[in-house]
Scaffold this motif. Structure first.
Motif, PDB file in Angstrom:
ATOM      1  N   GLN A  87       0.837  -1.204   0.000  1.00  0.00           N
ATOM      2  CA  GLN A  87       0.000   0.000   0.000  1.00  0.00           C
ATOM      3  C   GLN A  87       0.872   1.254   0.000  1.00  0.00           C
ATOM      4  O   GLN A  87       1.772   1.385   0.821  1.00  0.00           O
ATOM      5  CB  GLN A  87      -0.918  -0.002   1.239  1.00  0.00           C
ATOM      6  CG  GLN A  87      -1.887   1.146   1.293  1.00  0.00           C
ATOM      7  CD  GLN A  87      -2.926   1.079   0.175  1.00  0.00           C
ATOM      8  OE1 GLN A  87      -3.350   0.013  -0.220  1.00  0.00           O
ATOM      9  NE2 GLN A  87      -3.318   2.224  -0.329  1.00  0.00           N
ATOM     10  N   LEU A  88       0.618   2.163  -0.924  1.00  0.00           N
ATOM     11  CA  LEU A  88       1.330   3.435  -0.951  1.00  0.00           C
ATOM     12  C   LEU A  88       0.557   4.442  -0.112  1.00  0.00           C
ATOM     13  O   LEU A  88      -0.674   4.438  -0.099  1.00  0.00           O
ATOM     14  CB  LEU A  88       1.486   3.943  -2.382  1.00  0.00           C
ATOM     15  CG  LEU A  88       2.335   3.060  -3.293  1.00  0.00           C
ATOM     16  CD1 LEU A  88       2.368   3.628  -4.703  1.00  0.00           C
ATOM     17  CD2 LEU A  88       3.751   2.911  -2.762  1.00  0.00           C
ATOM     18  N   ALA A  89       1.287   5.304   0.561  1.00  0.00           N
ATOM     19  CA  ALA A  89       0.678   6.261   1.496  1.00  0.00           C
ATOM     20  C   ALA A  89       0.178   7.498   0.761  1.00  0.00           C
ATOM     21  O   ALA A  89       0.843   8.535   0.722  1.00  0.00           O
ATOM     22  CB  ALA A  89       1.686   6.650   2.580  1.00  0.00           C
ATOM     23  N   GLY A  90      -0.963   7.396   0.135  1.00  0.00           N
ATOM     24  CA  GLY A  90      -1.606   8.564  -0.456  1.00  0.00           C
ATOM     25  C   GLY A  90      -1.311   8.803  -1.916  1.00  0.00           C
ATOM     26  O   GLY A  90      -0.489   8.130  -2.547  1.00  0.00           O
ATOM     27  N   ALA A  91      -2.003   9.797  -2.446  1.00  0.00           N
ATOM     28  CA  ALA A  91      -1.912  10.134  -3.863  1.00  0.00           C
ATOM     29  C   ALA A  91      -0.511  10.615  -4.245  1.00  0.00           C
ATOM     30  O   ALA A  91      -0.031  10.333  -5.347  1.00  0.00           O
ATOM     31  CB  ALA A  91      -2.948  11.198  -4.207  1.00  0.00           C
ATOM     32  N   ARG A  92       0.136  11.344  -3.365  1.00  0.00           N
ATOM     33  CA  ARG A  92       1.482  11.854  -3.659  1.00  0.00           C
ATOM     34  C   ARG A  92       2.473  10.704  -3.849  1.00  0.00           C
ATOM     35  O   ARG A  92       3.299  10.713  -4.759  1.00  0.00           O
ATOM     36  CB  ARG A  92       1.940  12.798  -2.538  1.00  0.00           C
ATOM     37  CG  ARG A  92       3.320  13.349  -2.704  1.00  0.00           C
ATOM     38  CD  ARG A  92       3.385  14.236  -3.918  1.00  0.00           C
ATOM     39  NE  ARG A  92       4.746  14.694  -4.105  1.00  0.00           N
ATOM     40  CZ  ARG A  92       5.076  15.617  -4.941  1.00  0.00           C
ATOM     41  NH1 ARG A  92       4.164  16.204  -5.667  1.00  0.00           N
ATOM     42  NH2 ARG A  92       6.320  15.977  -5.062  1.00  0.00           N
ATOM     43  N   ALA A  93       2.389   9.700  -3.010  1.00  0.00           N
ATOM     44  CA  ALA A  93       3.280   8.541  -3.116  1.00  0.00           C
ATOM     45  C   ALA A  93       3.031   7.794  -4.428  1.00  0.00           C
ATOM     46  O   ALA A  93       3.985   7.339  -5.077  1.00  0.00           O
ATOM     47  CB  ALA A  93       3.093   7.617  -1.923  1.00  0.00           C
ATOM     48  N   LEU A  94       1.781   7.683  -4.826  1.00  0.00           N
ATOM     49  CA  LEU A  94       1.451   7.026  -6.091  1.00  0.00           C
ATOM     50  C   LEU A  94       1.973   7.855  -7.273  1.00  0.00           C
ATOM     51  O   LEU A  94       2.548   7.305  -8.212  1.00  0.00           O
ATOM     52  CB  LEU A  94      -0.062   6.816  -6.211  1.00  0.00           C
ATOM     53  CG  LEU A  94      -0.531   6.090  -7.460  1.00  0.00           C
ATOM     54  CD1 LEU A  94       0.132   4.722  -7.583  1.00  0.00           C
ATOM     55  CD2 LEU A  94      -2.053   5.961  -7.434  1.00  0.00           C
ATOM     56  N   ALA A  95       1.821   9.163  -7.221  1.00  0.00           N
ATOM     57  CA  ALA A  95       2.343  10.038  -8.275  1.00  0.00           C
ATOM     58  C   ALA A  95       3.863   9.915  -8.354  1.00  0.00           C
ATOM     59  O   ALA A  95       4.442   9.861  -9.456  1.00  0.00           O
ATOM     60  CB  ALA A  95       1.929  11.479  -8.017  1.00  0.00           C
ATOM     61  N   ASP A  96       4.533   9.872  -7.212  1.00  0.00           N
ATOM     62  CA  ASP A  96       5.995   9.719  -7.182  1.00  0.00           C
ATOM     63  C   ASP A  96       6.407   8.371  -7.786  1.00  0.00           C
ATOM     64  O   ASP A  96       7.395   8.295  -8.533  1.00  0.00           O
ATOM     65  CB  ASP A  96       6.526   9.831  -5.756  1.00  0.00           C
ATOM     66  CG  ASP A  96       6.466  11.246  -5.207  1.00  0.00           C
ATOM     67  OD1 ASP A  96       6.241  12.195  -5.991  1.00  0.00           O
ATOM     68  OD2 ASP A  96       6.627  11.398  -3.974  1.00  0.00           O
ATOM     69  N   ALA A  97       5.665   7.310  -7.468  1.00  0.00           N
ATOM     70  CA  ALA A  97       5.968   5.982  -8.012  1.00  0.00           C
ATOM     71  C   ALA A  97       5.825   5.982  -9.535  1.00  0.00           C
ATOM     72  O   ALA A  97       6.664   5.423 -10.247  1.00  0.00           O
ATOM     73  CB  ALA A  97       5.065   4.929  -7.384  1.00  0.00           C
ATOM     74  N   ASN A  98       4.776   6.609 -10.045  1.00  0.00           N
ATOM     75  CA  ASN A  98       4.591   6.720 -11.492  1.00  0.00           C
ATOM     76  C   ASN A  98       5.734   7.504 -12.128  1.00  0.00           C
ATOM     77  O   ASN A  98       6.285   7.097 -13.151  1.00  0.00           O
ATOM     78  CB  ASN A  98       3.244   7.384 -11.813  1.00  0.00           C
ATOM     79  CG  ASN A  98       2.134   6.383 -11.975  1.00  0.00           C
ATOM     80  OD1 ASN A  98       2.038   5.717 -13.002  1.00  0.00           O
ATOM     81  ND2 ASN A  98       1.298   6.267 -10.959  1.00  0.00           N
ATOM     82  N   ARG A  99       6.112   8.621 -11.519  1.00  0.00           N
ATOM     83  CA  ARG A  99       7.207   9.446 -12.046  1.00  0.00           C
ATOM     84  C   ARG A  99       8.513   8.647 -12.085  1.00  0.00           C
ATOM     85  O   ARG A  99       9.246   8.678 -13.074  1.00  0.00           O
ATOM     86  CB  ARG A  99       7.384  10.708 -11.201  1.00  0.00           C
ATOM     87  CG  ARG A  99       8.466  11.654 -11.772  1.00  0.00           C
ATOM     88  CD  ARG A  99       8.944  12.691 -10.780  1.00  0.00           C
ATOM     89  NE  ARG A  99       9.620  12.008  -9.683  1.00  0.00           N
ATOM     90  CZ  ARG A  99       9.278  12.133  -8.397  1.00  0.00           C
ATOM     91  NH1 ARG A  99       8.310  12.911  -8.017  1.00  0.00           N
ATOM     92  NH2 ARG A  99       9.942  11.459  -7.467  1.00  0.00           N
ATOM     93  N   ASP A 100       8.795   7.924 -11.007  1.00  0.00           N
ATOM     94  CA  ASP A 100      10.029   7.142 -10.945  1.00  0.00           C
ATOM     95  C   ASP A 100      10.064   6.073 -12.038  1.00  0.00           C
ATOM     96  O   ASP A 100      11.107   5.839 -12.652  1.00  0.00           O
ATOM     97  CB  ASP A 100      10.180   6.483  -9.571  1.00  0.00           C
ATOM     98  CG  ASP A 100      10.444   7.495  -8.471  1.00  0.00           C
ATOM     99  OD1 ASP A 100      10.764   8.671  -8.764  1.00  0.00           O
ATOM    100  OD2 ASP A 100      10.310   7.097  -7.282  1.00  0.00           O
ATOM    101  N   ARG A 101       8.932   5.432 -12.294  1.00  0.00           N
ATOM    102  CA  ARG A 101       8.873   4.387 -13.323  1.00  0.00           C
ATOM    103  C   ARG A 101       8.963   4.992 -14.725  1.00  0.00           C
ATOM    104  O   ARG A 101       9.562   4.407 -15.628  1.00  0.00           O
ATOM    105  CB  ARG A 101       7.609   3.536 -13.169  1.00  0.00           C
ATOM    106  CG  ARG A 101       7.565   2.745 -11.878  1.00  0.00           C
ATOM    107  CD  ARG A 101       8.743   1.794 -11.766  1.00  0.00           C
ATOM    108  NE  ARG A 101       8.784   1.195 -10.437  1.00  0.00           N
ATOM    109  CZ  ARG A 101       9.619   0.245 -10.093  1.00  0.00           C
ATOM    110  NH1 ARG A 101      10.493  -0.235 -10.948  1.00  0.00           N
ATOM    111  NH2 ARG A 101       9.604  -0.235  -8.867  1.00  0.00           N
ATOM    112  N   ARG A 102       8.393   6.178 -14.924  1.00  0.00           N
ATOM    113  CA  ARG A 102       8.538   6.867 -16.215  1.00  0.00           C
ATOM    114  C   ARG A 102      10.001   7.225 -16.452  1.00  0.00           C
ATOM    115  O   ARG A 102      10.523   7.058 -17.560  1.00  0.00           O
ATOM    116  CB  ARG A 102       7.676   8.125 -16.266  1.00  0.00           C
ATOM    117  CG  ARG A 102       6.225   7.872 -16.557  1.00  0.00           C
ATOM    118  CD  ARG A 102       5.470   9.145 -16.917  1.00  0.00           C
ATOM    119  NE  ARG A 102       5.710  10.259 -16.007  1.00  0.00           N
ATOM    120  CZ  ARG A 102       5.014  10.497 -14.894  1.00  0.00           C
ATOM    121  NH1 ARG A 102       4.042   9.687 -14.548  1.00  0.00           N
ATOM    122  NH2 ARG A 102       5.307  11.528 -14.135  1.00  0.00           N
ATOM    123  N   ALA A 103      10.668   7.735 -15.422  1.00  0.00           N
ATOM    124  CA  ALA A 103      12.078   8.112 -15.541  1.00  0.00           C
ATOM    125  C   ALA A 103      12.948   6.899 -15.849  1.00  0.00           C
ATOM    126  O   ALA A 103      13.864   6.972 -16.680  1.00  0.00           O
ATOM    127  CB  ALA A 103      12.553   8.806 -14.259  1.00  0.00           C
TER     128      ALA A 103
END
Length: 140
Positions: A87-103
């Motif tokens: 479980q990711l802690a909130g929308a910000r953590a999910l956005a960060d995970a998406n950004r990291d995978r895009r990078a």
């Protein structure tokens, strides 16, 4: 239709013969470097057209590199559709995970581009597959 939390879609033009890409994207050592935390299982190896994987580890889902022949090179399409296994802690953590995978995907595609276009002058013709050129000359 199920929509996954991690959604990455990217494309990069590579000015090189499509036949050259299979060696780079088929090298399992590269996979470990590009995605060190993911456990990848090939579901379809399409040679110069790409690879599809089942993804496990901190994410579970699917990933694909599809190489589409275009003009004198190819477009490297990269897709990742997955869910975090914790479980990711909130929308910000999910956005960060998406950004990291895009990078990570963009780093991979730029490495493929840099390797296959090495020595090509800016604006010059695409890098050819000398093996194919040699084979064609032998047949003639």
């Amino acid at each position: 239709m199920v929509v996954t939390s991690i959604q990455v879609a990217d494309e990069t033009f590579v000015a090189a013969a499509p036949s050259l890409v299979a060696e780079v994207i088929g090298d399992r050592g590269n996979w470990r470097r590009w995605w060190p935390d993911l456990d990848l299982a090939v579901t379809e190896d399409r040679g110069a057209q790409g690879v599809r994987w089942r993804v496990d580890g901190p994410l579970t889902g699917t990933m694909e590199i599809w190489c589409e022949a275009v003009m004198d090179g190819f477009v490297l399409h990269y897709f990742l559709h997955a869910e975090p296994t914790r479980q990711l802690a909130g929308a910000r953590a999910l956005a960060d995970a998406n950004r990291d995978r895009r990078a990570a995907g963009k780093s991979m595609s730029f490495e493929v581009k840099d390797r296959l276009e090495a020595g090509r002058p800016v604006g010059g013709p695409a890098v050819t597959d000398d093996r194919a050129d040699d084979a064609q000359r032998t047949v003639v």
